[in-house]
Scaffold this motif. Structure first.
Motif, PDB file in Angstrom:
ATOM      1  N   THR A 100      -1.646   5.671  -1.215  1.00 46.34           N
ATOM      2  CA  THR A 100      -2.783   5.002  -1.845  1.00 46.34           C
ATOM      3  C   THR A 100      -2.745   3.520  -1.510  1.00 46.34           C
ATOM      4  O   THR A 100      -1.700   2.880  -1.603  1.00 46.34           O
ATOM      5  N   GLU A 115      -4.511  -0.242  -2.341  1.00 51.60           N
ATOM      6  CA  GLU A 115      -5.324  -1.000  -3.297  1.00 51.60           C
ATOM      7  C   GLU A 115      -6.227  -1.966  -2.536  1.00 51.60           C
ATOM      8  O   GLU A 115      -5.775  -2.687  -1.651  1.00 51.60           O
ATOM      9  N   TYR A 151     -10.284   1.967 -10.245  1.00 52.57           N
ATOM     10  CA  TYR A 151      -9.139   2.010 -11.165  1.00 52.57           C
ATOM     11  C   TYR A 151      -8.676   3.456 -11.371  1.00 52.57           C
ATOM     12  O   TYR A 151      -8.380   4.140 -10.401  1.00 52.57           O
ATOM     13  N   ASP A 152      -8.653   3.946 -12.596  1.00 58.36           N
ATOM     14  CA  ASP A 152      -8.182   5.317 -12.830  1.00 58.36           C
ATOM     15  C   ASP A 152      -9.332   6.287 -13.102  1.00 58.36           C
ATOM     16  O   ASP A 152      -9.142   7.353 -13.661  1.00 58.36           O
ATOM     17  N   ARG A 161     -10.897  -3.545  -8.557  1.00 54.45           N
ATOM     18  CA  ARG A 161     -10.001  -2.933  -7.578  1.00 54.45           C
ATOM     19  C   ARG A 161     -10.453  -1.508  -7.299  1.00 54.45           C
ATOM     20  O   ARG A 161     -10.787  -0.762  -8.213  1.00 54.45           O
ATOM     21  N   TYR A 164      -9.209   2.041  -5.169  1.00 53.13           N
ATOM     22  CA  TYR A 164      -7.992   2.670  -4.664  1.00 53.13           C
ATOM     23  C   TYR A 164      -8.380   3.782  -3.701  1.00 53.13           C
ATOM     24  O   TYR A 164      -9.077   4.730  -4.086  1.00 53.13           O
ATOM     25  N   TYR A 165      -7.925   3.627  -2.446  1.00 56.66           N
ATOM     26  CA  TYR A 165      -8.194   4.641  -1.430  1.00 56.66           C
ATOM     27  C   TYR A 165      -6.916   5.439  -1.212  1.00 56.66           C
ATOM     28  O   TYR A 165      -5.864   4.868  -0.919  1.00 56.66           O
ATOM     29  N   THR A 166      -7.009   6.760  -1.343  1.00 54.61           N
ATOM     30  CA  THR A 166      -5.876   7.640  -1.110  1.00 54.61           C
ATOM     31  C   THR A 166      -6.168   8.504   0.103  1.00 54.61           C
ATOM     32  O   THR A 166      -7.171   9.233   0.134  1.00 54.61           O
TER      33      THR A 166
END
Length: 149
Positions: free
Chosen positions: A61, A63, A95-96, A114, A116-118
Motif C-alpha cells: 500500500t 500513501e 483513509y479507511d 490522504r 491509499y493505493y494498494t
C-alpha cells in the motif's frame, strides 16, 4: 359642482409634478453604473501531491498525500474525486473507507487528505485521479508505479 372638481384637480397639480420628479430621479439613480459590483464564487484551484515511491510490490500500500489549494475562498465550494485505472490492478481508497470504484464520483470532505493505493498485481500500474469542484473546474493527477517483485 364642476367648479369644485376643477379646483380639486388644480390643487393636485403640484402633487402630480412632485410625483413625476420623484419617479424620474429614482429611475436615474437606479440606472447608474454600479453594475460593476460582482460577487465571485468560482475560484480555480491547484492540487499539490507529496512525493510517492516509484515502485510498488503486489499487496503493498502506498500513501498519497494531496492538498487542494484554492485561489480564492467561497465557503460553499465542494470538491469531488473520480479515478480511472489504466494498467495493472489495485484499489484506491480514502483513509479507511471502502475502496473507490473506477469512474464513480465521490465527495471530498476535506481539502487536505490522504489516499491509499494498494497494488493487487505484479505488473506496472497506472491510474489517474480527477479532482473537480462544484463549478466544473478540474485537475488531473497521473500516477505510475513500476512492479518491484
Amino acid at each position: 359642482m364642476r367648479a369644485i372638481f376643477n379646483k380639486f384637480r388644480v390643487g393636485l397639480l403640484p402633487t402630480y409634478i412632485l410625483l413625476a420628479i420623484l419617479t424620474a430621479s429614482v429611475s436615474l439613480v437606479s440606472c447608474s453604473k454600479d453594475d460593476d459590483l460582482e460577487i465571485q464564487n468560482n475560484f480555480p484551484f491547484e492540487v499539490n501531491v507529496m512525493p510517492i515511491p516509484k515502485d510498488v510490490a503486489n499487496g503493498q500500500t502506498v500513501e498519497i498525500r494531496i492538498t487542494i489549494q484554492r485561489n480564492g475562498n467561497y465557503m460553499d465550494t465542494e470538491y469531488f474525486l473520480r479515478y480511472f485505472q489504466f494498467d495493472g490492478q489495485g484499489t484506491l481508497r480514502y483513509y479507511d473507507e471502502p475502496p473507490y470504484l473506477p469512474n464513480d464520483l465521490y465527495s471530498l470532505p476535506s481539502e487536505q487528505f490522504r489516499l491509499y493505493y494498494t497494488s493487487t498485481s505484479a505488473v506496472s500500474q497506472s491510474f489517474e485521479v480527477w479532482i473537480s469542484d462544484s463549478f466544473g473546474n478540474e485537475k488531473q493527477l497521473s500516477f505510475q508505479f513500476n512492479s518491484s517483485d
